[in-house]
Design an enzyme around this catalytic site. Structure first.
Site, PDB file in Angstrom:
ATOM      1  N   LYS A  81      -8.086  22.729 -42.662  1.00  0.00           N
ATOM      2  CA  LYS A  81      -7.092  22.891 -41.595  1.00  0.00           C
ATOM      3  C   LYS A  81      -6.971  24.339 -41.133  1.00  0.00           C
ATOM      4  CE  LYS A  81      -5.855  18.628 -40.991  1.00  0.00           C
ATOM      5  NZ  LYS A  81      -6.022  17.959 -39.678  1.00  0.00           N
ATOM      6  N   TYR A 137      -8.095  20.502 -48.260  1.00  0.00           N
ATOM      7  CA  TYR A 137      -7.295  20.167 -47.079  1.00  0.00           C
ATOM      8  C   TYR A 137      -6.900  21.439 -46.334  1.00  0.00           C
ATOM      9  CZ  TYR A 137      -4.021  17.665 -44.099  1.00  0.00           C
ATOM     10  OH  TYR A 137      -3.376  17.122 -43.006  1.00  0.00           O
TER      11      TYR A 137
HETATM   12  P1  NAP Z   1      -4.111   8.298 -40.902  1.00  0.00           P
HETATM   13  O1  NAP Z   1      -2.936   7.456 -40.584  1.00  0.00           O
HETATM   14  O2  NAP Z   1      -4.791   8.145 -42.212  1.00  0.00           O
HETATM   15  O3  NAP Z   1      -5.181   8.142 -39.726  1.00  0.00           O
HETATM   16  C1  NAP Z   1      -6.391   8.867 -39.777  1.00  0.00           C
HETATM   17  C2  NAP Z   1      -7.259   8.408 -38.616  1.00  0.00           C
HETATM   18  O4  NAP Z   1      -8.483   9.165 -38.680  1.00  0.00           O
HETATM   19  C3  NAP Z   1      -7.657   6.936 -38.707  1.00  0.00           C
HETATM   20  O5  NAP Z   1      -7.704   6.421 -37.387  1.00  0.00           O
HETATM   21  C4  NAP Z   1      -9.033   6.968 -39.316  1.00  0.00           C
HETATM   22  O6  NAP Z   1      -9.747   5.806 -38.926  1.00  0.00           O
HETATM   23  C5  NAP Z   1      -9.577   8.256 -38.675  1.00  0.00           C
HETATM   24  N1  NAP Z   1     -10.695   8.875 -39.394  1.00  0.00           N
HETATM   25  C6  NAP Z   1     -10.717   9.362 -40.670  1.00  0.00           C
HETATM   26  N2  NAP Z   1     -11.933   9.835 -40.960  1.00  0.00           N
HETATM   27  C7  NAP Z   1     -12.696   9.660 -39.841  1.00  0.00           C
HETATM   28  C8  NAP Z   1     -14.044   9.933 -39.514  1.00  0.00           C
HETATM   29  N3  NAP Z   1     -14.886  10.498 -40.389  1.00  0.00           N
HETATM   30  N4  NAP Z   1     -14.480   9.619 -38.272  1.00  0.00           N
HETATM   31  C9  NAP Z   1     -13.654   9.042 -37.382  1.00  0.00           C
HETATM   32  N5  NAP Z   1     -12.373   8.758 -37.626  1.00  0.00           N
HETATM   33  C10 NAP Z   1     -11.908   9.055 -38.850  1.00  0.00           C
HETATM   34  O7  NAP Z   1      -3.718   9.858 -40.818  1.00  0.00           O
HETATM   35  P2  NAP Z   1      -2.703  10.640 -39.846  1.00  0.00           P
HETATM   36  O8  NAP Z   1      -1.526  10.995 -40.640  1.00  0.00           O
HETATM   37  O9  NAP Z   1      -2.561   9.919 -38.570  1.00  0.00           O
HETATM   38  O10 NAP Z   1      -3.540  11.960 -39.651  1.00  0.00           O
HETATM   39  C11 NAP Z   1      -4.157  12.281 -38.412  1.00  0.00           C
HETATM   40  C12 NAP Z   1      -4.430  13.778 -38.402  1.00  0.00           C
HETATM   41  O11 NAP Z   1      -3.169  14.452 -38.523  1.00  0.00           O
HETATM   42  C13 NAP Z   1      -5.274  14.239 -39.587  1.00  0.00           C
HETATM   43  O12 NAP Z   1      -6.120  15.282 -39.183  1.00  0.00           O
HETATM   44  C14 NAP Z   1      -4.240  14.784 -40.560  1.00  0.00           C
HETATM   45  O13 NAP Z   1      -4.776  15.784 -41.380  1.00  0.00           O
HETATM   46  C15 NAP Z   1      -3.231  15.363 -39.585  1.00  0.00           C
HETATM   47  N6  NAP Z   1      -1.882  15.549 -40.135  1.00  0.00           N
HETATM   48  C16 NAP Z   1      -1.246  14.528 -40.781  1.00  0.00           C
HETATM   49  C17 NAP Z   1       0.022  14.741 -41.298  1.00  0.00           C
HETATM   50  C18 NAP Z   1       0.778  13.689 -42.043  1.00  0.00           C
HETATM   51  O14 NAP Z   1       1.742  14.052 -42.767  1.00  0.00           O
HETATM   52  N7  NAP Z   1       0.447  12.413 -41.894  1.00  0.00           N
HETATM   53  C19 NAP Z   1       0.635  16.002 -41.138  1.00  0.00           C
HETATM   54  C20 NAP Z   1      -0.053  17.007 -40.478  1.00  0.00           C
HETATM   55  C21 NAP Z   1      -1.308  16.760 -39.971  1.00  0.00           C
HETATM   56  P3  NAP Z   1     -11.005   5.224 -39.775  1.00  0.00           P
HETATM   57  O15 NAP Z   1     -10.645   5.358 -41.225  1.00  0.00           O
HETATM   58  O16 NAP Z   1     -11.133   3.834 -39.291  1.00  0.00           O
HETATM   59  O17 NAP Z   1     -12.147   6.075 -39.380  1.00  0.00           O
END
Ligand code: NAP
Length: 235
Positions: A155, A151
């Site tokens: 990132k 991860y």
């Molecule tokens: P989430 O709720 O799990 O949503 C992830 C999204 O990415 C879903 O729409 C998923 O849809 C899509 N996705 C995953 N793999 C994909 C692929 N190969 N192709 C196309 N779409 C894909 O996660 P989130 O928390 O919103 O995270 C979004 C971003 O923010 C990520 O990069 C994560 O690392 C980052 N982030 C998250 C947090 C946190 O605490 N939640 C903190 C910092 C950064 P499908 O599965 O339908 O493809």
């Protein structure tokens, strides 16, 4: 208000991408909503008034699908003003216990997927000397967390990619913004045991607010980077 501007959002079906879609819809943008799961995208589009928005099933790790998604958005809307890269995955284990499959999945979606989407969007934006790339990175783009090798590598890599892109295109009319959220309450955490308390996390809408702030900034400023953290900091 950016009436009618066009944004492609990857990872739009859940979490931060979905919250960003809701916020940009409220601000008058037309949206191309991309993720692998078409059903969730269609439900989102229906929720926000589907006629103005486009649903694009797309795996960001697949070059041809990413190119097709950008082409479809341009065909439908006549251009592409912004890209928000919110597609991403995370899984956590000490490196010695981790698998190559988990490594590949995270590098693929978080790093290669961001690269492919930005590259394809720039093919449209640079000739028009206009556009805006936003990458959803993480506090894990600059901080080392144990049990997070893939991860953090993905990132930190995507952070480096974003900074390089900014320097490549800032004199060509395209702006680039890195958004680094701390722990955010999204379905990302549903399958992760022992994560931080959900009630202490940022609401996804606060990350979306940061994206909208960057995208709606006046043309005489570049919002290069935004870190948004829960009030308690790193959880
Ligand atoms: P989430 O709720 O799990 O949503 C992830 C999204 O990415 C879903 O729409 C998923 O849809 C899509 N996705 C995953 N793999 C994909 C692929 N190969 N192709 C196309 N779409 C894909 O996660 P989130 O928390 O919103 O995270 C979004 C971003 O923010 C990520 O990069 C994560 O690392 C980052 N982030 C998250 C947090 C946190 O605490 N939640 C903190 C910092 C950064 P499908 O599965 O339908 O493809």
């Amino acid at each position: 208000m950016a009436e009618g501007r066009v944004c492609l959002i990857t990872g739009a079906s859940r979490g931060i991408g979905r919250a960003t879609a809701l916020a940009l819809h409220a601000a008058g943008w037309r949206l191309a909503l991309a993720a692998r799961g078409e059903e969730a995208l269609a439900a989102l589009a229906a929720d926000i008034g589907g006629a103005d928005h486009l649903v694009i099933p797309c795996d960001v790790t697949r070059e041809a699908e990413v190119a097709a998604a950008v082409a479809e958005a341009v065909r439908r809307f006549g251009g592409l003003d912004a890209l928000v890269c919110a597609a991403g995955v995370g899984s956590f284990a000490p490196t010695v216990d981790s698998t190559t499959a988990d490594w590949d999945a995270q590098i693929g979606a978080n790093l290669t997927g961001t690269y492919l989407a930005c590259r394809e969007a720039l093919k449209v934006m640079l000739p028009r000397r206009a556009g805006h790339l936003v990458t959803i990175l993480s506090v894990a783009s600059t901080v080392a967390f144990p049990a997070s090798a893939a991860y953090c590598a993905s990132k930190w890599g995507a952070y480096g990619l974003t900074k390089v892109l900014a320097e490549e295109v800032r004199r060509e009319g395209v702006r680039v913004t890195a958004v680094l959220p701390g722990s955010t309450d999204t379905p990302f955490w549903d399958a992760i045991s022992g994560g931080p308390p959900r009630e202490d996390m940022l609401p996804a809408a606060r990350v979306a607010d940061a994206v909208v702030y960057a995208l709606e900034a006046p043309p005489d400023v570049s919002v290069d980077e935004i870190a948004v953290m829960p009030p308690k900091g790193i959880l």
